[in-house]
Design a protein around this motif. Sequence first.
Motif, PDB file in Angstrom:
ATOM      1  N   VAL A 195       0.853  -1.196   0.000  1.00 22.61           N
ATOM      2  CA  VAL A 195       0.000   0.000   0.000  1.00 22.61           C
ATOM      3  C   VAL A 195       0.884   1.239   0.000  1.00 22.61           C
ATOM      4  O   VAL A 195       1.861   1.318   0.754  1.00 22.61           O
ATOM      5  CB  VAL A 195      -0.923   0.035   1.245  1.00 22.61           C
ATOM      6  N   LEU A 196       0.528   2.182  -0.865  1.00 13.19           N
ATOM      7  CA  LEU A 196       1.224   3.473  -0.912  1.00 13.19           C
ATOM      8  C   LEU A 196       0.284   4.538  -0.371  1.00 13.19           C
ATOM      9  O   LEU A 196      -0.855   4.658  -0.847  1.00 13.19           O
ATOM     10  CB  LEU A 196       1.557   3.830  -2.368  1.00 13.19           C
ATOM     11  N   ARG A 197       0.752   5.285   0.620  1.00 13.39           N
ATOM     12  CA  ARG A 197      -0.062   6.384   1.150  1.00 13.39           C
ATOM     13  C   ARG A 197       0.692   7.697   0.956  1.00 13.39           C
ATOM     14  O   ARG A 197       1.924   7.716   0.924  1.00 13.39           O
ATOM     15  CB  ARG A 197      -0.359   6.181   2.632  1.00 13.39           C
ATOM     16  N   SER A 198      -0.091   8.765   0.877  1.00 11.18           N
ATOM     17  CA  SER A 198       0.524  10.075   0.623  1.00 11.18           C
ATOM     18  C   SER A 198      -0.001  11.089   1.628  1.00 11.18           C
ATOM     19  O   SER A 198      -1.174  11.036   2.010  1.00 11.18           O
ATOM     20  CB  SER A 198       0.159  10.525  -0.788  1.00 11.18           C
ATOM     21  N   TYR A 199       0.858  12.005   2.040  1.00  8.40           N
ATOM     22  CA  TYR A 199       0.417  13.075   2.944  1.00  8.40           C
ATOM     23  C   TYR A 199       0.357  14.412   2.195  1.00  8.40           C
ATOM     24  O   TYR A 199       0.174  15.460   2.792  1.00  8.40           O
ATOM     25  CB  TYR A 199       1.320  13.099   4.208  1.00  8.40           C
ATOM     26  N   SER A 200       0.465  14.319   0.867  1.00  2.00           N
ATOM     27  CA  SER A 200       0.434  15.528   0.042  1.00  2.00           C
ATOM     28  C   SER A 200      -0.936  16.179   0.022  1.00  2.00           C
ATOM     29  O   SER A 200      -1.047  17.399  -0.026  1.00  2.00           O
ATOM     30  CB  SER A 200       0.813  15.196  -1.408  1.00  2.00           C
ATOM     31  N   LYS A 201      -1.980  15.377   0.015  1.00  2.00           N
ATOM     32  CA  LYS A 201      -3.317  15.940  -0.175  1.00  2.00           C
ATOM     33  C   LYS A 201      -3.953  16.339   1.159  1.00  2.00           C
ATOM     34  O   LYS A 201      -4.791  17.226   1.191  1.00  2.00           O
ATOM     35  CB  LYS A 201      -4.233  14.945  -0.902  1.00  2.00           C
ATOM     36  N   ILE A 202      -3.572  15.659   2.253  1.00  3.58           N
ATOM     37  CA  ILE A 202      -4.204  15.978   3.545  1.00  3.58           C
ATOM     38  C   ILE A 202      -3.323  16.880   4.415  1.00  3.58           C
ATOM     39  O   ILE A 202      -3.809  17.509   5.339  1.00  3.58           O
ATOM     40  CB  ILE A 202      -4.591  14.706   4.331  1.00  3.58           C
ATOM     41  N   ALA A 203      -2.018  16.929   4.124  1.00  3.58           N
ATOM     42  CA  ALA A 203      -1.135  17.882   4.825  1.00  3.58           C
ATOM     43  C   ALA A 203      -0.712  18.895   3.749  1.00  3.58           C
ATOM     44  O   ALA A 203      -1.520  19.758   3.404  1.00  3.58           O
ATOM     45  CB  ALA A 203       0.048  17.162   5.446  1.00  3.58           C
ATOM     46  N   THR A 204       0.496  18.763   3.216  1.00  2.00           N
ATOM     47  CA  THR A 204       0.874  19.606   2.066  1.00  2.00           C
ATOM     48  C   THR A 204       1.820  18.801   1.175  1.00  2.00           C
ATOM     49  O   THR A 204       2.606  17.988   1.678  1.00  2.00           O
ATOM     50  CB  THR A 204       1.626  20.904   2.482  1.00  2.00           C
ATOM     51  N   PRO A 205       1.790  19.050  -0.147  1.00  3.01           N
ATOM     52  CA  PRO A 205       2.683  18.305  -1.044  1.00  3.01           C
ATOM     53  C   PRO A 205       4.152  18.644  -0.798  1.00  3.01           C
ATOM     54  O   PRO A 205       5.033  17.800  -0.955  1.00  3.01           O
ATOM     55  CB  PRO A 205       2.279  18.752  -2.446  1.00  3.01           C
ATOM     56  N   GLY A 206       4.418  19.902  -0.363  1.00  2.42           N
ATOM     57  CA  GLY A 206       5.803  20.361  -0.246  1.00  2.42           C
ATOM     58  C   GLY A 206       6.613  19.642   0.828  1.00  2.42           C
ATOM     59  O   GLY A 206       7.845  19.648   0.775  1.00  2.42           O
ATOM     60  N   ILE A 207       5.950  19.017   1.793  1.00  2.00           N
ATOM     61  CA  ILE A 207       6.735  18.293   2.810  1.00  2.00           C
ATOM     62  C   ILE A 207       7.280  16.994   2.226  1.00  2.00           C
ATOM     63  O   ILE A 207       8.176  16.379   2.800  1.00  2.00           O
ATOM     64  CB  ILE A 207       5.940  18.011   4.115  1.00  2.00           C
ATOM     65  N   ARG A 208       6.743  16.571   1.088  1.00  2.13           N
ATOM     66  CA  ARG A 208       7.182  15.375   0.357  1.00  2.13           C
ATOM     67  C   ARG A 208       7.272  14.152   1.261  1.00  2.13           C
ATOM     68  O   ARG A 208       8.358  13.587   1.450  1.00  2.13           O
ATOM     69  CB  ARG A 208       8.556  15.609  -0.337  1.00  2.13           C
ATOM     70  N   LEU A 209       6.142  13.740   1.807  1.00  6.99           N
ATOM     71  CA  LEU A 209       6.156  12.535   2.633  1.00  6.99           C
ATOM     72  C   LEU A 209       5.051  11.564   2.216  1.00  6.99           C
ATOM     73  O   LEU A 209       3.916  11.979   1.942  1.00  6.99           O
ATOM     74  CB  LEU A 209       6.003  12.890   4.118  1.00  6.99           C
ATOM     75  N   GLY A 210       5.426  10.309   2.158  1.00  9.40           N
ATOM     76  CA  GLY A 210       4.481   9.240   1.864  1.00  9.40           C
ATOM     77  C   GLY A 210       4.888   8.016   2.659  1.00  9.40           C
ATOM     78  O   GLY A 210       5.876   8.042   3.403  1.00  9.40           O
ATOM     79  N   LEU A 211       4.126   6.951   2.518  1.00 11.47           N
ATOM     80  CA  LEU A 211       4.414   5.723   3.275  1.00 11.47           C
ATOM     81  C   LEU A 211       4.164   4.512   2.387  1.00 11.47           C
ATOM     82  O   LEU A 211       3.172   4.474   1.655  1.00 11.47           O
ATOM     83  CB  LEU A 211       3.491   5.640   4.501  1.00 11.47           C
ATOM     84  N   VAL A 212       5.093   3.554   2.459  1.00  8.51           N
ATOM     85  CA  VAL A 212       4.883   2.263   1.793  1.00  8.51           C
ATOM     86  C   VAL A 212       4.751   1.227   2.884  1.00  8.51           C
ATOM     87  O   VAL A 212       5.564   1.199   3.812  1.00  8.51           O
ATOM     88  CB  VAL A 212       6.118   1.842   0.966  1.00  8.51           C
ATOM     89  N   SER A 213       3.746   0.365   2.795  1.00  5.39           N
ATOM     90  CA  SER A 213       3.668  -0.738   3.760  1.00  5.39           C
ATOM     91  C   SER A 213       3.355  -2.033   3.032  1.00  5.39           C
ATOM     92  O   SER A 213       2.726  -2.018   1.962  1.00  5.39           O
ATOM     93  CB  SER A 213       2.627  -0.445   4.847  1.00  5.39           C
ATOM     94  N   GLY A 214       3.794  -3.131   3.618  1.00  2.00           N
ATOM     95  CA  GLY A 214       3.580  -4.433   2.979  1.00  2.00           C
ATOM     96  C   GLY A 214       4.358  -5.510   3.710  1.00  2.00           C
ATOM     97  O   GLY A 214       4.926  -5.260   4.789  1.00  2.00           O
ATOM     98  N   PRO A 215       4.404  -6.725   3.154  1.00  2.00           N
ATOM     99  CA  PRO A 215       5.121  -7.821   3.789  1.00  2.00           C
ATOM    100  C   PRO A 215       6.570  -7.430   4.109  1.00  2.00           C
ATOM    101  O   PRO A 215       7.224  -6.735   3.306  1.00  2.00           O
ATOM    102  CB  PRO A 215       5.076  -8.933   2.733  1.00  2.00           C
ATOM    103  N   LYS A 216       7.048  -7.885   5.259  1.00  2.00           N
ATOM    104  CA  LYS A 216       8.365  -7.455   5.768  1.00  2.00           C
ATOM    105  C   LYS A 216       9.496  -7.599   4.753  1.00  2.00           C
ATOM    106  O   LYS A 216      10.300  -6.698   4.575  1.00  2.00           O
ATOM    107  CB  LYS A 216       8.710  -8.254   7.029  1.00  2.00           C
ATOM    108  N   ALA A 217       9.562  -8.761   4.089  1.00  2.00           N
ATOM    109  CA  ALA A 217      10.684  -9.004   3.179  1.00  2.00           C
ATOM    110  C   ALA A 217      10.668  -7.995   2.029  1.00  2.00           C
ATOM    111  O   ALA A 217      11.726  -7.539   1.575  1.00  2.00           O
ATOM    112  CB  ALA A 217      10.605 -10.424   2.629  1.00  2.00           C
TER     113      ALA A 217
END
Length: 383
Positions: A220-242
């Motif tokens: 899963v890819l999540r983004s904080y650009s739309k709910i915070a601001t795009p300029g902070i350039r932060l997102g999150l990837v989550s998934g199986p550990k390996a």
Amino acid sequence: MQLAQSLQAIKPSYIREILSVANSADVISLAGGLPDGDHFPLALMEQSIQRLSSRAELFQYGSTAGYGPLLDYFRECYQLPKEQDALVCTGSQQGLDLIARVFLDAGDKVVMEAPSYLGALQVFGLAQASIESIQQRADGPDLQELEQCFANKTIKMFYAVPDFHNPTGVCWSLEVRQKVAQLCQQYNVALIEDAPYRELRFSGTELPLVSSFCPEHSIVLRSYSKIATPGIRLGLVSGPKAWVSALERVKQGADLHSSQPMQAVLLDLLQHDDFPNHLNNLRELYRKRCQYLANQLIEKLPNNCQFEQVEGGMFIWLQLPDCDVDSLAKQMLNVGVAVVPSSVFYQSTAGKQSAFRLNFTNACDSDLALAVERLAQVLEAVK
Ligand SMILES: Cc1ncc(COP(=O)(O)O)c(C=O)c1O
């Protein structure tokens, strides 16, 4: 110096051309995917930003996986099971780039709905993947086509934006989510669920992530650009550990880690008592703008221009009678309105719809009204 072969295959982006003029003051832009800058939660971030100067440790090199307290927060907030890990990235776009670098060899097959998110087309193009396009319906991908594709070809991954797709705004139904998850499991295809618009639902009922039905086969890819601001350039990837651990190794080579001060600011923002209010206000603002644009389109455009109502996100996909959309978009620019023609969102010419992607989040009502008026005039002139 000669460009790498992978780059030679990439066409110069028409959207860049449009966006470069879209910013000028006399152009109304419905072209970018920009959140409304006047509603950035800067007041909620202010104290946190002021405190940064007394937190020297945040300005030291940090861990590639991300700022520890932020990762702890995400683990709790998204209820990540113990078999899963998460990696903070420099916008979800970096997550996508890392996924392509880690998992794709040249020629590997990636399935996408058509039309598709341009940034993903670029990333997979650079990775020299072979893109298989599946038609999109009002409730998600065409399932028959998808199953045939999975059954007859060796597919590595299915990249999808199930919540308020870019560019169409389509949100997958629950049935489609469950069926896609089952197909991914059956045919051993990894699902890359890109969810930057998920929090921007302004009507209807929230649906589970597709990956919640096939967690061991998904990222899963999540983004904080739309709910915070795009300029902070932060997102999150989550998934199986390996899988996440492999992504972390490549991120190390890419940028060591994402900005720690900005991660600390994001954590404070997400935990701020008023953040839920900010989100509600944003959804309400976008709901009103979307409705306003939809009403203008219904009122001013001929019947052969059609669109589906959207329940969230940032875009309306305006389907036009068969025409040269690039030339129409240029004519729109000549009358001071920037829109994105559908041609840029397709990998091949097969199944191409004539359409414009219209962004409703970054223009006020009077600009939306004027833009539609000009669109109606341009359409009238080309009849
Ligand atoms: C579908 C999709 N994925 C990813 C991104 C990139 O988002 P970020 O700003 O988090 O890199 C966007 C940006 O508009 C998007 O529309």
